[in-house]
Design a protein around this motif. Sequence first.
Motif, PDB file in Angstrom:
ATOM      1  N   GLN A 137       4.916   9.296 -10.192  1.00 18.00           N
ATOM      2  CA  GLN A 137       4.334   9.566 -11.513  1.00 18.00           C
ATOM      3  C   GLN A 137       3.783  10.979 -11.606  1.00 18.00           C
ATOM      4  OE1 GLN A 137       1.479   6.402 -11.660  1.00 18.00           O
ATOM      5  NE2 GLN A 137       2.920   4.891 -12.474  1.00 18.00           N
ATOM      6  N   GLN A 138       3.212  11.488 -10.509  1.00 21.73           N
ATOM      7  CA  GLN A 138       2.604  12.818 -10.530  1.00 21.73           C
ATOM      8  C   GLN A 138       3.645  13.930 -10.436  1.00 21.73           C
ATOM      9  OE1 GLN A 138      -0.200  12.725  -7.328  1.00 21.73           O
ATOM     10  NE2 GLN A 138      -1.535  11.203  -8.302  1.00 21.73           N
TER      11      GLN A 138
ATOM     12  N   GLU B 211       2.503   1.642  -3.383  1.00 22.17           N
ATOM     13  CA  GLU B 211       1.550   2.125  -4.382  1.00 22.17           C
ATOM     14  C   GLU B 211       1.422   3.647  -4.299  1.00 22.17           C
ATOM     15  OE1 GLU B 211      -0.773   2.153  -7.524  1.00 22.17           O
ATOM     16  OE2 GLU B 211      -0.016   0.253  -6.724  1.00 22.17           O
ATOM     17  N   LEU B 212       1.346   4.186  -3.061  1.00 23.61           N
ATOM     18  CA  LEU B 212       1.273   5.639  -2.893  1.00 23.61           C
ATOM     19  C   LEU B 212       2.537   6.322  -3.408  1.00 23.61           C
ATOM     20  CD1 LEU B 212      -0.300   5.817   0.692  1.00 23.61           C
ATOM     21  CD2 LEU B 212      -1.441   6.249  -1.492  1.00 23.61           C
ATOM     22  N   THR B 213       3.696   5.697  -3.145  1.00 27.94           N
ATOM     23  CA  THR B 213       4.961   6.272  -3.594  1.00 27.94           C
ATOM     24  C   THR B 213       5.053   6.266  -5.120  1.00 27.94           C
ATOM     25  OG1 THR B 213       6.030   5.517  -1.563  1.00 27.94           O
ATOM     26  CG2 THR B 213       7.472   6.095  -3.397  1.00 27.94           C
ATOM     27  N   VAL B 214       4.583   5.189  -5.753  1.00 29.30           N
ATOM     28  CA  VAL B 214       4.590   5.116  -7.219  1.00 29.30           C
ATOM     29  C   VAL B 214       3.709   6.217  -7.797  1.00 29.30           C
ATOM     30  CG1 VAL B 214       3.893   3.713  -9.196  1.00 29.30           C
ATOM     31  CG2 VAL B 214       5.148   2.662  -7.311  1.00 29.30           C
ATOM     32  N   GLN B 215       2.529   6.415  -7.207  1.00 32.93           N
ATOM     33  CA  GLN B 215       1.645   7.476  -7.675  1.00 32.93           C
ATOM     34  C   GLN B 215       2.301   8.844  -7.515  1.00 32.93           C
ATOM     35  OE1 GLN B 215      -2.040   7.052  -5.545  1.00 32.93           O
ATOM     36  NE2 GLN B 215      -2.462   5.001  -6.350  1.00 32.93           N
ATOM     37  N   LYS B 216       2.970   9.046  -6.390  1.00 38.09           N
ATOM     38  CA  LYS B 216       3.662  10.326  -6.157  1.00 38.09           C
ATOM     39  C   LYS B 216       4.773  10.528  -7.178  1.00 38.09           C
ATOM     40  CE  LYS B 216       5.875  10.566  -2.284  1.00 38.09           C
ATOM     41  NZ  LYS B 216       6.114  10.681  -0.833  1.00 38.09           N
TER      42      LYS B 216
ATOM     43  N   ASN C  46       0.834  -1.210   0.000  1.00 36.61           N
ATOM     44  CA  ASN C  46       0.000   0.000   0.000  1.00 36.61           C
ATOM     45  C   ASN C  46       0.865   1.255   0.000  1.00 36.61           C
ATOM     46  OD1 ASN C  46      -2.308  -1.571   0.090  1.00 36.61           O
ATOM     47  ND2 ASN C  46      -2.525  -1.427   2.313  1.00 36.61           N
TER      48      ASN C  46
ATOM     49  N   GLU D 298       5.704   1.530 -13.881  1.00 36.26           N
ATOM     50  CA  GLU D 298       4.313   1.326 -14.292  1.00 36.26           C
ATOM     51  C   GLU D 298       3.383   1.205 -13.083  1.00 36.26           C
ATOM     52  OE1 GLU D 298       3.959  -1.946 -16.922  1.00 36.26           O
ATOM     53  OE2 GLU D 298       5.485  -1.233 -18.328  1.00 36.26           O
ATOM     54  N   SER D 299       3.798   0.418 -12.102  1.00 40.08           N
ATOM     55  CA  SER D 299       2.924   0.171 -10.960  1.00 40.08           C
ATOM     56  C   SER D 299       3.744  -0.410  -9.818  1.00 40.08           C
ATOM     57  CB  SER D 299       1.806  -0.809 -11.334  1.00 40.08           C
ATOM     58  OG  SER D 299       2.356  -2.076 -11.645  1.00 40.08           O
TER      59      SER D 299
ATOM     60  N   HIS E  36       9.040   8.103 -12.410  1.00 39.34           N
ATOM     61  CA  HIS E  36       7.871   8.296 -13.268  1.00 39.34           C
ATOM     62  C   HIS E  36       7.749   7.231 -14.337  1.00 39.34           C
ATOM     63  CE1 HIS E  36      11.194  10.276 -15.394  1.00 39.34           C
ATOM     64  NE2 HIS E  36      10.517  10.046 -16.502  1.00 39.34           N
TER      65      HIS E  36
END
Length: 913
Positions: A503-504, A496-501, A493, A611-612, A608
């Motif tokens: 990418q953004q 996942e948050l770190t990957v989203q950060k 979990n 992928e996931s 970035h």
Amino acid sequence: MSNRVYIAVLVYIAWILVFLAWDYQREKERIYQKIDSALISNALAAPLLLPDGFHHKGMQPGDIDPADDLENTLKLTEYTRNSEAIYIYTLVKQEDKIYFSSANVTNTELEASKDLYNYYLLYDDVDPRIEDVFSKRQQMFFEITDRWGRFRSVFIPKYSSDGTFYVTAADIEISHIEALLNQRLTQQMGLAIIFLLFLIPVMFTFSSAQRRWAKELEKSVGERTQQLHDSEKQLSSIIEHSPAGIFHYDKNSVISMMNQRFLEILGSTEDVLTGFNMLENLQDEQLLSALQKSLQGKIGQFEGPYTTVTGHKKIYLIAEFVPMRDNQGNVSGGVAVFNDATEQQSTTSTLKKLSMAVEQSPNVVVITDVGGQIEYVNHRFTDITGYDPEEVIGKNPRILNSGETTSEIYENLWETLLAGQEWRGVFHNKKKNGELYWAEEIISPITNTQGEITHFIAQQEDITEVRRISDEMNFQTTHDLLTGLLNRRQFENELELTVQKAQQHRSHHALGFIDVDQFKVINDTCGRIAGDELLRQVSNLIRDKIRSRDILARPGSDEFLILFENASLAQAERVLQSIMKNLKGFRFQWEDHSFSVEISVGLTAVDHNTESAVEAMKEVDTACYTAKDAGRNRIHIHNDNDEQQLIHKGYIQWASEIHTALDENRFRLYAQPIVPLQEDKKIGYEVLIRLLTPSGNLVPPGAFLPAAERYNLAVQIDHWVIGNTLEWMTKNIDQLDHIDALAINLSGQSLGDDALLGYIIRSIEQGLVPARMIKFEITETAAIANLKDAQIFIKSLKKLGCRFALDDFGSGLSSFGYLKNLPVDLLKIDGMFVRDIITDPIDEAMVRSINEIGHIMKMETIAEFVENDLIMARLKRLGVDYAQGYAISRPEPIDSILKGSPQAKQESERELQ
């Protein structure tokens, strides 16, 4: 003079009438408030009398026994016998219809056995206003008429412990309310009579002055006399129909006149009571004292339990004796008013019980006025908060505010309460000693007959311990209990948050995967307790070397994950090298053992381009096992073009395909014959497996078994093969009498799996397949690597009659040394020696040696990879017992070996040759 007198009299009478009207209206409001309070108390009592969890989610007709339904009816009925309410009940609404879930019955209904079963009884003539209670979920009072009568009713919305909504209600007959009002009216009329009697002396005082007008008034007197007679008749009628018992007695306490209600109260007759001398016959000293007081010119009062002398009836009596005087002011007797307050007293007793229940409640109860000022707290409030009642009465509950509860909660609370609705929530409060505690609260508004909010009542439960247990459970669901680190699910979990950060915001992070090398050696040598202690110490060593913002987790077994936030690969690699260096100087001590600890590490970037989170986990997992394959004790950074990583990536894909194939039952059983070479024995078969792809292609085991071993899926495959083979043998047992046994392969992982061993034992003991027809093959390498587990596994199944073959014998470095420790029945000579036996004398010598050693140890031998007839002839000459290979047959679908099939006939013919 005359006019003034009459004016004064009229004013006096008018004042009496106005006062009585005002007093009657005030008493009417009081009676309604009292009735409404009684209705609320009785309605709230209904859920308390029902079983815990009576109203629950999913409740429906027929889900309670009729006997339990009857018991609930009788409980509510027994309660209403001591209350003013004639009916108390609970309602539920389903599919736009309103049903009774419980209700009492009257004594008449009980004797007639009517309406005794109320669970999910349809309320067919429900008043439409009751629908508003369910839609608005507000407490409401109505005066309704239905097939049970005319009532004043209260409907209170409630929630059960699991959140199920229902309505509790109570009815009081309108006739009862009217009786109370009539009783009060009678009392007022009695007072009016007394006040009017005071006019008599006044009129006599002025009689001498009126004589000169006697003639003029003679006619008027006659008319007034007639009016007086009419008024007397009216007064007599009022007294006769009064809800209070009224009677007159003379100065000797002899009863001369009485109304019907008085007879009903005493349970006697007019003949018995007319001429009854109270001073001589009354036995109750307090009632006698009140009578004597009136005969002395004072008002006498009595209240309490009383048993009538003539009717022997037990009642709760409220009595008032008012003296009457003659023209000289002497006491000539009196008028008494009797009220039977038995029902009211019972209700008062019930209210006292409810009050006691509140006082002794295990939960905190607080009552405030509409401004929030505390008016009442029970003992539990003091027990939990430490505040005595006198310290908080008149103060605001904000004295418990710890500052931990957000302002939004308080805003929502007041918005809900001022809307007339119940509020539920949780506060983080502060005790008098400063200690914090968690409180779950239910706050409800209390309204008057006009629907205006007058008070708030709060019920508070200390859930500090529950909250602590909940926090512990939440910790256990997100953390590894052994090391206290995050577990895999919580780490993923966070990842996942770190990957989203990343990418953004195009930020850079790194993900590390640590595997403790040779952990199994320590675990097997010293036991699991030692292994657990090693993991705790290693986790502490790693934690000391990373930053506080970095995230460390133990996903399982001997593995650790590190998420380096806002760090480059180079920074993460330096930290990991520091950890490896620190571990290099670390020695794990356990009893008389000492071990060095090394780790293999995989590292990948999280930026970035990632992928996931799943893809990042695959990359770092592959990198770690690339490091292990490269010799362990090293760091490997993920590279998409790395050859070894591509192989491991393929393993990951196969692992996913294996999972899917197991779920979809896409494995197929094949069999290859094992024929005897020396004696006339039955043929045997080795059970093999194929994977059927979604496109319909069959994949040999060599393609996917390495991935199964790598990702610990071999046990699941073995479980599938064993279960399906035994099921197939059971189904076709009548067509297998030409077969000696079927050999099933076991992986090294299965040898240490107690659950699988138990499954095999149960399947054989409870099945129809003889154990002698089941043979298991384990590789020499797997047996040596799991020697202790292999010995237990083999011995356990051999007790049942199963046999074991040691596969690929000769491939190990010390085969003969371990052979005597493995109680197997057959040796399968490794095919690398059999394949070139015709051309290579060394291979022939190896086959000869293995065969001779096996025979000396009372074991039979099997040669695999027999590819032509020359090899088979040489093996037969060397004395090998069985042969298996393409020279005999390729693997075929397992159904082909059944008796009578073409394949079985062909193998039988080859065996005879």
